[in-house]
Scaffold this active site. Structure first.
Site, PDB file in Angstrom:
ATOM      1  N   GLU A   1       0.860  -1.191   0.000  1.00 43.85           N
ATOM      2  CA  GLU A   1       0.000   0.000   0.000  1.00 43.85           C
ATOM      3  C   GLU A   1       0.893   1.237   0.000  1.00 43.85           C
ATOM      4  O   GLU A   1       1.999   1.185   0.497  1.00 43.85           O
ATOM      5  CB  GLU A   1      -0.846   0.043   1.287  1.00 43.85           C
ATOM      6  CG  GLU A   1      -1.599  -1.226   1.576  1.00 43.85           C
ATOM      7  CD  GLU A   1      -2.141  -1.268   3.017  1.00 43.85           C
ATOM      8  OE1 GLU A   1      -2.144  -0.224   3.703  1.00 43.85           O
ATOM      9  OE2 GLU A   1      -2.545  -2.362   3.436  1.00 43.85           O
TER      10      GLU A   1
ATOM     11  N   LYS B   1       2.555   4.488   1.366  1.00 40.76           N
ATOM     12  CA  LYS B   1       2.768   5.002   2.728  1.00 40.76           C
ATOM     13  C   LYS B   1       2.442   6.485   2.716  1.00 40.76           C
ATOM     14  O   LYS B   1       3.180   7.292   2.163  1.00 40.76           O
ATOM     15  CB  LYS B   1       4.202   4.759   3.174  1.00 40.76           C
ATOM     16  CG  LYS B   1       4.435   5.154   4.626  1.00 40.76           C
ATOM     17  CD  LYS B   1       5.803   4.706   5.109  1.00 40.76           C
ATOM     18  CE  LYS B   1       5.964   4.874   6.614  1.00 40.76           C
ATOM     19  NZ  LYS B   1       5.713   6.228   7.090  1.00 40.76           N
TER      20      LYS B   1
ATOM     21  N   ASP C   1       1.974  10.232   3.771  1.00 39.51           N
ATOM     22  CA  ASP C   1       2.796  11.092   4.610  1.00 39.51           C
ATOM     23  C   ASP C   1       1.891  12.108   5.302  1.00 39.51           C
ATOM     24  O   ASP C   1       1.773  13.250   4.891  1.00 39.51           O
ATOM     25  CB  ASP C   1       3.838  11.800   3.732  1.00 39.51           C
ATOM     26  CG  ASP C   1       4.976  12.342   4.572  1.00 39.51           C
ATOM     27  OD1 ASP C   1       4.994  12.078   5.785  1.00 39.51           O
ATOM     28  OD2 ASP C   1       5.840  13.030   3.998  1.00 39.51           O
TER      29      ASP C   1
ATOM     30  N   TYR D   1      -6.397   2.400   6.576  1.00 42.30           N
ATOM     31  CA  TYR D   1      -5.493   1.328   6.154  1.00 42.30           C
ATOM     32  C   TYR D   1      -5.397   0.156   7.125  1.00 42.30           C
ATOM     33  O   TYR D   1      -4.633  -0.773   6.891  1.00 42.30           O
ATOM     34  CB  TYR D   1      -4.096   1.867   5.847  1.00 42.30           C
ATOM     35  CG  TYR D   1      -3.411   2.588   6.977  1.00 42.30           C
ATOM     36  CD1 TYR D   1      -3.119   1.960   8.171  1.00 42.30           C
ATOM     37  CD2 TYR D   1      -3.030   3.919   6.829  1.00 42.30           C
ATOM     38  CE1 TYR D   1      -2.490   2.628   9.201  1.00 42.30           C
ATOM     39  CE2 TYR D   1      -2.404   4.607   7.849  1.00 42.30           C
ATOM     40  CZ  TYR D   1      -2.134   3.945   9.040  1.00 42.30           C
ATOM     41  OH  TYR D   1      -1.510   4.618  10.053  1.00 42.30           O
TER      42      TYR D   1
ATOM     43  N   LYS E   1      10.926   2.763   1.776  1.00 40.36           N
ATOM     44  CA  LYS E   1      10.869   4.212   1.605  1.00 40.36           C
ATOM     45  C   LYS E   1      11.417   4.651   0.246  1.00 40.36           C
ATOM     46  O   LYS E   1      12.317   4.032  -0.307  1.00 40.36           O
ATOM     47  CB  LYS E   1      11.691   4.905   2.716  1.00 40.36           C
ATOM     48  CG  LYS E   1      11.178   4.631   4.112  1.00 40.36           C
ATOM     49  CD  LYS E   1       9.916   5.395   4.433  1.00 40.36           C
ATOM     50  CE  LYS E   1      10.175   6.824   4.816  1.00 40.36           C
ATOM     51  NZ  LYS E   1      10.602   7.001   6.205  1.00 40.36           N
TER      52      LYS E   1
ATOM     53  N   CYS F   1      15.493  48.347  -6.844  1.00 35.92           N
ATOM     54  CA  CYS F   1      15.321  47.197  -7.725  1.00 35.92           C
ATOM     55  C   CYS F   1      16.665  46.821  -8.345  1.00 35.92           C
ATOM     56  O   CYS F   1      17.343  47.676  -8.919  1.00 35.92           O
ATOM     57  CB  CYS F   1      14.311  47.529  -8.828  1.00 35.92           C
ATOM     58  SG  CYS F   1      14.245  46.258 -10.107  1.00 35.92           S
TER      59      CYS F   1
ATOM     60  N   CYS G   1      16.215  47.695 -12.420  1.00 34.43           N
ATOM     61  CA  CYS G   1      16.018  49.041 -12.957  1.00 34.43           C
ATOM     62  C   CYS G   1      16.453  50.140 -11.995  1.00 34.43           C
ATOM     63  O   CYS G   1      16.489  51.312 -12.363  1.00 34.43           O
ATOM     64  CB  CYS G   1      14.563  49.256 -13.373  1.00 34.43           C
ATOM     65  SG  CYS G   1      13.441  49.423 -11.976  1.00 34.43           S
TER      66      CYS G   1
ATOM     67  N   CYS H   1       9.218  45.935  -6.784  1.00 38.71           N
ATOM     68  CA  CYS H   1       9.739  47.037  -7.585  1.00 38.71           C
ATOM     69  C   CYS H   1       8.523  47.811  -8.084  1.00 38.71           C
ATOM     70  O   CYS H   1       7.615  47.234  -8.665  1.00 38.71           O
ATOM     71  CB  CYS H   1      10.548  46.486  -8.763  1.00 38.71           C
ATOM     72  SG  CYS H   1      10.754  47.663 -10.109  1.00 38.71           S
TER      73      CYS H   1
ATOM     74  N   CYS I   1       9.733  48.571 -15.506  1.00 39.78           N
ATOM     75  CA  CYS I   1      11.015  47.905 -15.202  1.00 39.78           C
ATOM     76  C   CYS I   1      11.257  46.798 -16.228  1.00 39.78           C
ATOM     77  O   CYS I   1      10.380  45.954 -16.459  1.00 39.78           O
ATOM     78  CB  CYS I   1      10.964  47.324 -13.794  1.00 39.78           C
ATOM     79  SG  CYS I   1      12.293  46.168 -13.423  1.00 39.78           S
TER      80      CYS I   1
HETATM   81  S1  IVH Z   1       0.159   0.223   8.725  1.00 43.29           S
HETATM   82  C1  IVH Z   1       2.783  -1.664  11.645  1.00 43.29           C
HETATM   83  N1  IVH Z   1      -0.264   1.354   6.448  1.00 43.29           N
HETATM   84  O1  IVH Z   1       3.367   4.879   8.781  1.00 43.29           O
HETATM   85  C2  IVH Z   1       1.988  -1.152  10.560  1.00 43.29           C
HETATM   86  N2  IVH Z   1       0.866   2.612   8.134  1.00 43.29           N
HETATM   87  O2  IVH Z   1       3.224   2.822  10.750  1.00 43.29           O
HETATM   88  C3  IVH Z   1       1.020  -0.220  11.123  1.00 43.29           C
HETATM   89  N3  IVH Z   1       1.434   4.895   7.436  1.00 43.29           N
HETATM   90  O3  IVH Z   1       2.765   6.839  11.201  1.00 43.29           O
HETATM   91  C4  IVH Z   1       0.718   0.854  10.209  1.00 43.29           C
HETATM   92  N4  IVH Z   1       0.572   4.770   5.419  1.00 43.29           N
HETATM   93  O4  IVH Z   1       0.508   6.294  10.054  1.00 43.29           O
HETATM   94  C5  IVH Z   1       0.262   1.502   7.666  1.00 43.29           C
HETATM   95  N5  IVH Z   1      -0.723   2.226   4.361  1.00 43.29           N
HETATM   96  C6  IVH Z   1      -0.219   2.372   5.588  1.00 43.29           C
HETATM   97  C7  IVH Z   1       0.389   3.575   6.010  1.00 43.29           C
HETATM   98  C8  IVH Z   1       0.921   3.655   7.297  1.00 43.29           C
HETATM   99  C9  IVH Z   1       1.205   5.540   6.287  1.00 43.29           C
HETATM  100  C10 IVH Z   1       2.135   5.493   8.589  1.00 43.29           C
HETATM  101  C11 IVH Z   1       1.461   5.321   9.893  1.00 43.29           C
HETATM  102  C12 IVH Z   1       2.571   5.514  10.899  1.00 43.29           C
HETATM  103  C13 IVH Z   1       3.755   5.057  10.139  1.00 43.29           C
HETATM  104  C14 IVH Z   1       4.250   3.770  10.700  1.00 43.29           C
END
Ligand code: IVH
Length: 687
Positions: free
Chosen positions: A123, A125, A127, A239, A328, A422, A425, A440, A445
């Site tokens: 899935e 991740k 942010d 999730y 990551k 500026c 000019c 400016c 200019c």
């Molecule tokens: S699962 C051990 N799924 O990542 C797994 N976490 O978990 C439990 N995060 O700050 C989390 N997207 O909020 C999972 N698709 C995803 C995620 C996700 C982002 C974040 C979560 C946490 C960090 C570590």
């Protein structure tokens, strides 16, 4: 409705209240989760008003999960309360390479000592900010941040303002009763567009900017006043789950996601299950490519062992589970040093300080310049020449200096001051009250003129193919072009005498200039470079006025009554048209053959746009269009793009690696277009 309700009508009122709530929950879901509304916004508002009227007059029937309960809770006094959870929200181990992933796979298999194939689900991740939402008997009773994993902060009123957070679990498929207890986990994010709008607004109000969307989401969710959270554009992706009273309903993570989707949560569509470790790595590369085009930030991929019994067996260390890993993406921030700071003058005279950096590779792109935004930001971050700084690159925005690494200071760094004149000019600069920008003040200019001309010919404006920045600069230097109108009187001899310009490219450019003369109202307005009028606002204005003469007569009061035009932009538009010089500029363009077309005025000609009333869904990757590009073409031709396939969908446009939408479209008999059929369709529409 009568004000004195007969006593025995109480049941009727109650019935209506319940009916309205059901309807509104459903429309909310269609709009925010499915992106496929059934009713207009105005109709939705009417239903909501009716409900809130009834509830106000009959407080006995109030309910914390009514659709009216999203806003209106009073601010928390003091600080946020905290709450402990039974099953902690763990953190997760990181992987940065294919090698790390192979090791993870080996570890999992060693630990499980099984011959059964171990498959993974991957899935995005997200942010953002992790939260847990508790639903008891289907109703939302608690929203809390992750905190230290065990103890989180209570943010129930705040999460309730987020439209993608269901107030009640929905039972889409018959036979699914809400569980007695379920803790749903997910991430609250702020999409890029909302983040940019929020920061633009904060810039105007003189408030400090958020460094990134995650910080903005975190700030929004931890507010004491839910009204502030409600004003921030947040979304939630679900999730996972924590404590669950009916845990035997699900055997795998992908079933958990399906269940959450059925409950009415937004579940991300870039999820794959049934993957071996090689598939995981393939999908990582696909996702890494997708990343830049996604409308929100992701910083990697979370890979989980799909089977829940395997997850149980694998268990967790004190810090993180053994069944999951975060693969990551390469960093989008790097450190480097500032060689010098240059001040650039923009189209509207804004002086922007730009740091020249020791070149550094940030996730595959060499970066040697980064914006410092404005004087206040330099002061706030205390940026000095010679400093070691953290630089960030996100999507297609200009790289920026995030902060100074103070521990690297040697004492030789030189503080920077904005110039008092500026740099181009030499005329005076100033700051308009309430604005961050130093400007400016000389509209003539040369730097401003140059930037205005580049903007005029650029994409989204006159869009003159072949007339890029470099060439425009040459025309200016030679005195061939001094104003917009001059572009349309360029002669073949003028062009052929330019560097790198032969008879063929001169001919092409002349044709492109000729072509550009017929321009839509919106693009024309955008090209004029009116302050505070971007591409989007130009379209809003173009939709609201029948023609440019009517627009030129409008005062700022009339303008600010239009949805999407704020008071600052309204004043700027009026000021622009009040200035006789600008009117002359427009006249000169018309005299040189520019004609504005008014595509919105179909009712006058009896023309109907070719794709009027047609509904499209996009899936997979198109070779020649981005998602938003394809959407623009469809909308320009009168069509509409929705997120999911239904019986009402007219066309599914399927690119490479289409998702499950393709199967659904096939099963519903929806017409499926491949990229070339799609190109024919919109090409044939003259767009
Ligand atoms: S699962 C051990 N799924 O990542 C797994 N976490 O978990 C439990 N995060 O700050 C989390 N997207 O909020 C999972 N698709 C995803 C995620 C996700 C982002 C974040 C979560 C946490 C960090 C570590």
């Amino acid at each position: 409705m009568v004000s004195h309700m007969p006593f025995d009508d109480a049941n009727a009122v109650k019935g209506r209240i319940f009916e309205l709530r059901r309807e509104l929950h459903r429309h909310n879901y269609r709009y925010y989760i499915k992106d496929d509304p059934e009713i207009s916004d105005a109709e939705y508002d009417r239903l909501l008003n009716e409900l809130s009227d009834l509830e106000a007059r009959h407080p006995d029937f109030a309910s914390p999960d009514s659709p009216t309960a999203r806003v209106g809770a009073p601010p928390t006094e003091g600080g946020l309360e905290t709450v402990s959870r039974e099953i902690p929200m763990l953190s997760i181990n990181n992987a940065f390479s294919e090698g790390d992933m192979m090791e993870f796979d080996n570890r999992v298999k060693r630990f499980l000592k099984t011959d059964a194939p171990v498959t993974y689900i991957a899935e995005p991740k997200f942010d953002g900010i992790a939260v847990e939402l508790v639903y008891e008997n289907g109703g939302l009773t608690l929203g809390a941040t992750r905190g230290d994993g065990v103890t989180g902060e209570v943010v129930t009123h705040n999460v309730k303002t987020i439209r993608t957070v269901p107030l009640r679990l929905q039972q889409i498929e018959k036979g699914i009763a809400p569980p007695a207890y379920i803790a749903v986990r997910g991430e609250i994010i702020m999409p890029h567009k909302g983040f940019e709008q929020l920061n633009a607004q904060r810039l105007q109000n003189g408030e400090p900017l958020f460094a990134n969307a995650r910080n903005a989401a975190a700030g929004a969710i931890r507010q004491l006043d839910p009204a502030v959270t409600a004003s921030r554009p947040l979304e939630m992706f679900a999730y996972g789950i924590g404590r669950f009273s009916d845990s035997d309903r699900v055997d795998t993570q992908h079933e958990i996601l399906q269940m959450l989707e059925q409950f009415g949560f937004k579940v991300n569509s870039f999820v794959r299950h049934g993957l071996g470790i090689a598939d995981v790595i393939d999908f990582y590369n696909t996702l890494a490519e997708k990343r830049e085009s996604l409308p929100y930030d992701i910083d990697g991929m979370v890979v989980k062992v799909d089977r829940l019994d395997f997850q149980q067996e694998l268990g967790a260390t004190a810090r993180s589970p053994r069944w999951a890993i975060a693969y990551k993406f390469a960093a989008v921030q790097e450190t480097t040093t500032i060689d010098t700071i240059e001040v650039q003058v923009g189209r509207t005279g804004t002086l922007t300080p730009v740091a020249h950096l020791a070149p550094v590779n940030i996730s595959g792109v060499m970066v040697s310049r980064a914006t410092l935004h404005n004087e206040d930001e330099i002061t706030r971050k205390d940026v000095r020449i010679g400093d070691t700084v953290l630089v960030q690159r996100a999507g297609d925005v200009i790289p920026e200096v995030v902060k100074v690494i103070e521990s690297r200071r040697t004492g030789d760094e030189i503080p920077f001051q904005m110039p008092s004149a500026c740099p181009v000019c030499g005329s005076g600069v100033g700051r308009i009250e309430g604005e961050k920008a130093t400007r400016c003040m000389n509209a003539a200019c040369p730097a401003q003129v140059k930037e205005r001309l580049k903007h005029f010919a650029a994409k989204g404006a006159f869009d003159i193919d072949g007339l890029g920045d470099k060439l425009m600069e040459q025309f200016l230097e030679k005195g061939l072009v001094k104003s917009y109108a001059d572009i349309f009187t360029l002669r073949r001899e003028d062009l052929e005498n330019q560097e790198r310009m032969g008879p063929k490219s001169a001919g092409n450019l002349l044709a492109a200039i000729e072509n550009s003369k017929a321009i839509s109202f919106g693009a024309f307005l955008y090209a004029l470079g009116i302050r505070h009028v971007g591409k989007h606002m130009a379209r809003v204005i173009a939709d609201a006025f029948p023609d440019i003469d009517r627009l030129a007569e409008a005062d700022k009061e009339t303008l600010s009554r239009i949805e999407g035009i704020g008071p600052v932009a309204a004043a700027s538009i009026q000021q622009f048209f009040d200035n006789p010089e600008n009117r002359e500029i427009i006249n000169a363009l018309m005299e040189n053959g520019v004609t504005i077309s008014y595509p919105g005025r179909t009712e006058n000609t009896g023309d109907v746009l070719p794709l009027e009333g047609k509904t499209f869904v996009l899936t997979g990757t198109l070779e020649h269009f981005t998602r938003s590009g394809a959407k623009e073409y469809i909308e320009a031709a009168g069509g509409r793009v929705t997120g999911s396939v239904s019986a009402k969908t007219d066309y599914l446009v399927a690119g490479k690696n289409p998702g499950s939408k393709l199967d659904k479209a096939r099963s519903l008999g929806v017409s499926i277009l491949d990229e070339s059929a799609f190109t024919d369709l919109i090409g044939g529409s003259g767009t």
